[in-house]
Motif scaffolding. Structure first.
Motif, PDB file in Angstrom:
ATOM      1  N   ALA A  25      -4.586  -3.927  -7.232  1.00  0.00           N
ATOM      2  CA  ALA A  25      -3.528  -4.867  -7.610  1.00  0.00           C
ATOM      3  C   ALA A  25      -3.101  -5.733  -6.433  1.00  0.00           C
ATOM      4  CB  ALA A  25      -2.328  -4.095  -8.160  1.00  0.00           C
ATOM      5  N   TRP A  30       6.329 -10.674  -0.464  1.00  0.00           N
ATOM      6  CA  TRP A  30       6.428 -10.420  -1.910  1.00  0.00           C
ATOM      7  C   TRP A  30       6.624 -11.730  -2.661  1.00  0.00           C
ATOM      8  CZ3 TRP A  30       5.274  -6.303  -4.696  1.00  0.00           C
ATOM      9  CH2 TRP A  30       5.344  -5.017  -4.151  1.00  0.00           C
ATOM     10  N   TRP A  43       6.616  -1.564  -8.888  1.00  0.00           N
ATOM     11  CA  TRP A  43       5.211  -1.217  -8.700  1.00  0.00           C
ATOM     12  C   TRP A  43       5.023   0.296  -8.575  1.00  0.00           C
ATOM     13  CZ3 TRP A  43       1.029  -4.617  -6.226  1.00  0.00           C
ATOM     14  CH2 TRP A  43       1.136  -5.923  -6.711  1.00  0.00           C
ATOM     15  N   LYS A  48       5.053   1.674 -12.000  1.00  0.00           N
ATOM     16  CA  LYS A  48       3.885   1.234 -12.767  1.00  0.00           C
ATOM     17  C   LYS A  48       2.621   1.972 -12.356  1.00  0.00           C
ATOM     18  CE  LYS A  48       1.113  -2.934 -13.661  1.00  0.00           C
ATOM     19  NZ  LYS A  48       0.986  -4.405 -13.412  1.00  0.00           N
ATOM     20  N   VAL A  54       5.191   0.429  -1.325  1.00  0.00           N
ATOM     21  CA  VAL A  54       5.064   0.971  -2.678  1.00  0.00           C
ATOM     22  C   VAL A  54       4.820   2.479  -2.637  1.00  0.00           C
ATOM     23  CG1 VAL A  54       3.724   0.905  -4.814  1.00  0.00           C
ATOM     24  CG2 VAL A  54       4.223  -1.226  -3.592  1.00  0.00           C
ATOM     25  N   LEU A 103      -3.436   0.651  -7.293  1.00  0.00           N
ATOM     26  CA  LEU A 103      -2.539  -0.093  -6.414  1.00  0.00           C
ATOM     27  C   LEU A 103      -3.334  -0.932  -5.429  1.00  0.00           C
ATOM     28  CD1 LEU A 103       0.213  -0.792  -5.168  1.00  0.00           C
ATOM     29  CD2 LEU A 103       0.045   1.337  -3.835  1.00  0.00           C
TER      30      LEU A 103
END
Length: 291
Positions: A150, A172, A129, A132, A189, A147
């Protein structure tokens, strides 16, 4: 906006306790966009209290009860006025690569907010992540917003699906949790991506009165709420609420900060007793009219 907040914590013992020691992080800070109009903390049974400021800048009230007691209550009441605070578009427009360079130059001040903790490990699933959502050439503000969205979209808010001992890898895996878990995911993250970030404990107006301002219901708790603050290149913290997919605003009231939930817990303590203990927490947050 003007809010009246009552936060009540009640402990009940199966048998009388002989001692109790409590740390309460229930004193709201005065901030840009947050004015403390009134504030009080009451402990029952009554006992002497002291106070100090902890490592993260939180005002802590320490309560020590050394007499036998069958119940213990902590009642926090406050009146808080909130106002909008403008974001720095220039700071949010800086690229992720440049932001990392700036943070590296301030590493002494930001070190704690880049490190993993037991509750917020870095690496693992957060690595994918981080790559990304925070490529080097992307504006930092875009990465933060993407983020935030998401986490809101990929994780289900499910009350009771986790507790304070649930490891982050379980969150997760099951893609479900509560506001504390959403915040820990975001912290993991961000820190993996080299963005300093801290945990915030506070209150949220989850059920606004019907009014003409168009306020909608937010996902929150009957207790406290949690969100995240990320550092920006202007060395200013900016707050995001992944549980509700928004930048924090006038309906959020900050209480305490830390690396994770343990640092910012509103009430924690130890008891000496031979029986069991039960804790109940209730928070009410009511919008007041300003004449």
């Amino acid at each position: 906006m003007l809010f009246e907040i009552t936060h009540r914590t009640d402990y009940r013992y199966g048998r009388a306790a002989s001692e109790a020691y409590i740390e309460a992080r229930l004193t709201p800070p005065s901030l840009a966009g947050q004015e403390v109009v009134d504030h009080s903390i009451q402990f029952l049974p009554d006992a002497k209290v002291s106070s100090y400021v902890d490592y993260f800048g939180n005002h802590v009230t320490f309560y020590s009860m050394t007499l036998r007691h069958e119940r213990l209550s902590i009642v926090h009441r406050s009146t808080i006025r909130t106002s909008e605070v403008a974001h720095s578009e220039a700071a949010l427009g800086v690229s992720v690569a440049e932001a990392r360079q700036i943070f590296t130059s301030k590493l002494t001040d930001l070190f704690d907010y880049l490190q993993p903790t037991a509750a917020v490990p870095t690496g693992g699933p957060a690595m994918e992540w981080a790559g990304k959502f925070f490529p080097a050439d992307l504006p930092l503000g875009d990465g933060l917003e993407d983020l935030n969205k998401a986490i809101y979209e990929k994780f289900e808010y499910r009350s009771g699906s986790t507790d304070n001992s649930t490891p982050l890898h379980t969150v997760w895996k099951q893609k479900a949790g509560v506001c504390q878990d959403f915040s820990h995911i975001m912290l993991s993250v961000l820190r993996t991506a080299g963005i300093p970030a801290r945990y915030v404990c506070g209150y949220i107006e989850s059920d606004p009165p019907k009014s003409e301002d168009g306020s909608t219901a937010l996902v929150g708790s009957i207790a406290t709420h949690a969100w995240v603050e990320a550092m920006t290149p202007g060395m200013k913290w900016i707050a995001l609420d992944p549980t509700n997919n928004q930048w924090c605003g006038v309906r959020h009231v900050t209480m305490a900060y830390g690396r994770d939930f343990e640092d910012a817990a509103p009430v924690r303590g130890t008891f000496k007793a031979s029986g069991t203990q039960q804790m109940k927490v209730k928070v009410t947050m009511r919008r007041l009219s300003e004449k």
